[in-house]
Design a protein around this motif. Sequence first.
Motif, PDB file in Angstrom:
ATOM      1  N   VAL A 244      89.801  23.725  23.816  1.00  0.00           N
ATOM      2  CA  VAL A 244      90.358  24.772  22.532  1.00  0.00           C
ATOM      3  C   VAL A 244      89.817  25.997  23.269  1.00  0.00           C
ATOM      4  N   VAL A 245      88.635  26.324  23.622  1.00  0.00           N
ATOM      5  CA  VAL A 245      88.136  27.484  24.172  1.00  0.00           C
ATOM      6  C   VAL A 245      88.977  27.999  25.449  1.00  0.00           C
TER       7      VAL A 245
ATOM      8  N   ALA B  47      92.372  29.026  24.148  1.00  0.00           N
ATOM      9  CA  ALA B  47      92.305  30.234  23.445  1.00  0.00           C
ATOM     10  C   ALA B  47      92.274  31.661  24.602  1.00  0.00           C
ATOM     11  N   LEU B  48      91.233  31.207  25.776  1.00  0.00           N
ATOM     12  CA  LEU B  48      91.181  32.212  26.591  1.00  0.00           C
ATOM     13  C   LEU B  48      92.588  32.486  27.362  1.00  0.00           C
TER      14      LEU B  48
ATOM     15  N   ILE C  52      95.473  32.207  26.259  1.00  0.00           N
ATOM     16  CA  ILE C  52      96.576  32.668  25.337  1.00  0.00           C
ATOM     17  C   ILE C  52      96.115  34.372  25.158  1.00  0.00           C
ATOM     18  N   HIS C  53      94.895  34.580  25.088  1.00  0.00           N
ATOM     19  CA  HIS C  53      94.404  35.934  24.854  1.00  0.00           C
ATOM     20  C   HIS C  53      94.531  36.708  26.166  1.00  0.00           C
TER      21      HIS C  53
END
Length: 66
Positions: A24-25, A28-29, A31-32
Motif C-alpha cells: 500500500v505504501v 501510494a508513493l 501515485i503521488h
Amino acid sequence: MLNLHKMWMLFDPRRSLVLAAIAVVVIALVIHFAVLSSPRYCDHLGWCAPTVNAQPGAVAARPPAR
C-alpha cells in the motif's frame, strides 16, 4: 465460510499484513510521484520543469493566485 480460518494455516498472518502494508505504501508513493510529475503540478512546485530563463540557485516564481 466456516473453513475460512484454514487460509491462515497456509499464510503467516504477520508476514501477510506486513507485506500488504508495504504494498500500500509503495502504491501510494508511485501515485503521488506520478501526479507530482504531471504538467499541472510540475510548474506549481518548480522542481521538475525549469523555465527557460532559470538561473542556478534562483528562487522559482510563484504561480498567480486564483
